[in-house]
Design a protein around this motif. Sequence first.
Motif, mmCIF file in Angstrom:
data_model
loop_
_atom_site.group_PDB
_atom_site.id
_atom_site.type_symbol
_atom_site.label_atom_id
_atom_site.label_comp_id
_atom_site.label_asym_id
_atom_site.label_seq_id
_atom_site.Cartn_x
_atom_site.Cartn_y
_atom_site.Cartn_z
ATOM 1 N N ARG A 114 0.841 -1.199 0.000
ATOM 2 C CA ARG A 114 0.000 0.000 0.000
ATOM 3 C C ARG A 114 0.874 1.246 0.000
ATOM 4 N N ASP A 117 2.375 1.718 -3.385
ATOM 5 C CA ASP A 117 1.372 2.284 -4.299
ATOM 6 C C ASP A 117 1.199 3.776 -4.063
ATOM 7 N N GLU A 118 1.121 4.177 -2.789
ATOM 8 C CA GLU A 118 0.984 5.592 -2.470
ATOM 9 C C GLU A 118 2.196 6.380 -2.960
ATOM 10 N N GLU A 120 4.285 5.538 -5.372
ATOM 11 C CA GLU A 120 4.286 5.582 -6.832
ATOM 12 C C GLU A 120 3.296 6.617 -7.341
#
Length: 175
Positions: A114, A117-118, A120
Amino acid sequence: MASPANSVPDTQLGLTNDEIALLRHHQQVAASTAAGSSSSRAASRASSQGLLLLDPASLASLGRHFDRLMQQIQARLDYLSEQSAMVAQQQYDRAGNLIQTADSEIARFHDILRQIDELELDFDRIRHIRDIVRSYRARVEEMEQQLEHSGSSSRHRHRHHHGESSGSSSRRHRR
């Protein structure tokens, strides 16, 4: 030798060969534990001849011997069952701990994913903003260069005009 009236051949008892061997062995053991009595000597002789004595004293002695033996076997079974249960519980606990640890690690892994993802997403947003800023900076620099170029040529033209007008005005004054 035991009389055929108060003995029976152990091969006629419906036992397997292994059971017959066990019976003969334990007749000898039971007879040696009760050593000294005439019935124990007779039981020992009968055992070596493949006979089971049918007299009450020999049968009672053999019965007690098998009862003790069965108690010992049962005690050993109980102990091994308890040990088996303990091992199973320990393995269950370990497995539970492993599952709990695995669940914790999976949750940690999901949290890391997570965060990746944040990051990126933040990276893409920042790159987009940076590209826009670069674009505006390039435009501003281009405009400044155009202004400097147009300002220097305008100043150059402006100085040239001043020179001509002052020159012509000075001629006017001379006339």
